[in-house]
Enzyme design. Sequence first.
Site, mmCIF file in Angstrom:
data_model
loop_
_atom_site.group_PDB
_atom_site.id
_atom_site.type_symbol
_atom_site.label_atom_id
_atom_site.label_comp_id
_atom_site.label_asym_id
_atom_site.label_seq_id
_atom_site.Cartn_x
_atom_site.Cartn_y
_atom_site.Cartn_z
ATOM 1 N N TRP A 6 0.829 -1.208 0.000
ATOM 2 C CA TRP A 6 0.000 0.000 0.000
ATOM 3 C C TRP A 6 0.862 1.255 0.000
ATOM 4 O O TRP A 6 0.519 2.256 -0.626
ATOM 5 C CB TRP A 6 -0.910 0.011 1.231
ATOM 6 N N HIS A 7 2.004 1.200 0.680
ATOM 7 C CA HIS A 7 2.840 2.382 0.774
ATOM 8 C C HIS A 7 3.532 2.719 -0.546
ATOM 9 O O HIS A 7 3.936 3.877 -0.742
ATOM 10 C CB HIS A 7 3.896 2.196 1.872
ATOM 11 N N GLY A 8 3.676 1.772 -1.420
ATOM 12 C CA GLY A 8 4.299 2.091 -2.695
ATOM 13 C C GLY A 8 4.549 0.872 -3.540
ATOM 14 O O GLY A 8 4.624 -0.252 -3.040
ATOM 15 N N PHE A 24 2.131 8.324 -1.292
ATOM 16 C CA PHE A 24 1.475 7.051 -1.049
ATOM 17 C C PHE A 24 -0.026 7.124 -1.278
ATOM 18 O O PHE A 24 -0.702 6.143 -1.253
ATOM 19 C CB PHE A 24 1.734 6.592 0.396
#
Length: 456
Positions: free
Chosen positions: A318-320, A456
């Site tokens: 999810w963060h990248g 993000f």
Amino acid sequence: MLFPTFTFMLFFFPLTAIVYFLLGKKSTTASQLFLVLASVVFYSWFHWSYSLLLIGSIFVNHFFAQWLYKNNSRLILTIGILCNVLALGYFKYYDFFVENINAALGTSFHLKHILLPLGISFFTFQQISFLQLVYSRQLAKRYNLLTYSLFVCFFPQLIAGPIVLPDEMMSQFDKKENLVPNAGNIAAGLYAFALGLGKKILLADFFAEIADAGFADISGNLFEAWETALAYTFQIYFDFSGYCDMAIGIGMVFNIFLPQNFSAPYRAENITDFWRKWHMTLGRFLMTTIYIPLGGNRKGTFRTYLNLLITFFISGLWHGASWLFVLWGMLHGAALILHRVWSKVFNLKMPLIPARLLTFFFVLLAWVPFRATGWRQAERLYKAMFLPESLKIPAISSFNTGLFLAGIFIIIFLKPVPELAKKFRPTWFNALTAATLMIVSMFFFVKTSPFIYFNF
């Protein structure tokens, strides 16, 4: 539009608040509609095309919500969630998946280099939560399109959270008393905003200079390597918590109370405690939408550990769109499992100070792949930290020394800003503190860097 800009602080923010309250005297609908339009303008300031995706996402999800109200079907919920996930996947992960397919199969599919819409992860997760709560019949009431739109695009938390639950915010917009300016809330909100602004401009952005220089040129020196890792550890905390403090403060000015997102995470006694204190609304979302539906801790020890790994694999992704983010997530998942095993098998509790230092040490090490631009860079920094080529003590400026001491003092001793705002009293000291932070911060607006979590 960035919070730390003259355009926002001197024009957009005050004018939006004034018009909102003036309209609120005559019509709730008019005030809400104005705030939605103002939020769309705020979002479009970065790139006009972003607003098309945001508006389209709102209409599609509201359609699925109304469908679920009429027909409480698991299939409808699944289709609605898939639409959100596919949109997020296209904009955020298309090139990542194509790169991995090309690497694995030797193909040469073209990358699209898609411009990532700001905040897409945040407003997508928020709307998935809404659909799930509609399906489970956990919402206190049924909200119309206007209130739903305001829930999604309320500008303080639109781009980087906190990730808000429907009843947590939507019911506040319908209260007549919230359409009237509240001097106490305005004062406390501006105080929280000023503290968050100071954390971003006067701490995070200066730590960013140290971290960026260190990651760009890893010399192999022990002390420089640890300075680099520590600088980023401080940067990401003051940057993201500073944004959330500002968002919470802005919300208070509008008589809207957003949930706290940080609660002194670097004072955590163990990794489980860290995740109760760091990005709290994301942790709540992952717990309720992934970990618990997978079975949580109800299906035995092995499944519990597997569920934790899956949850933190998704958190990392999810963060990248990078395997380095996945590594960061898996490190935290593994640490949570190790902590559970330790607690269950040995049932020992470390003394407070060693426990906090060990937790902080692990979190700092895990930030290295999170920040690194590639595997080689992360490997080189780890090597310099533990197998250094040089032990020479570098010259450290008095400014950097003061910066680190200020960061350490705030992290160890000061209460989180939302807690200070709740107990705010309109004293001359608080007024002088807020005014000083705002004025001094304005002198550094020309060097303001984007918020980390905008990526993000």
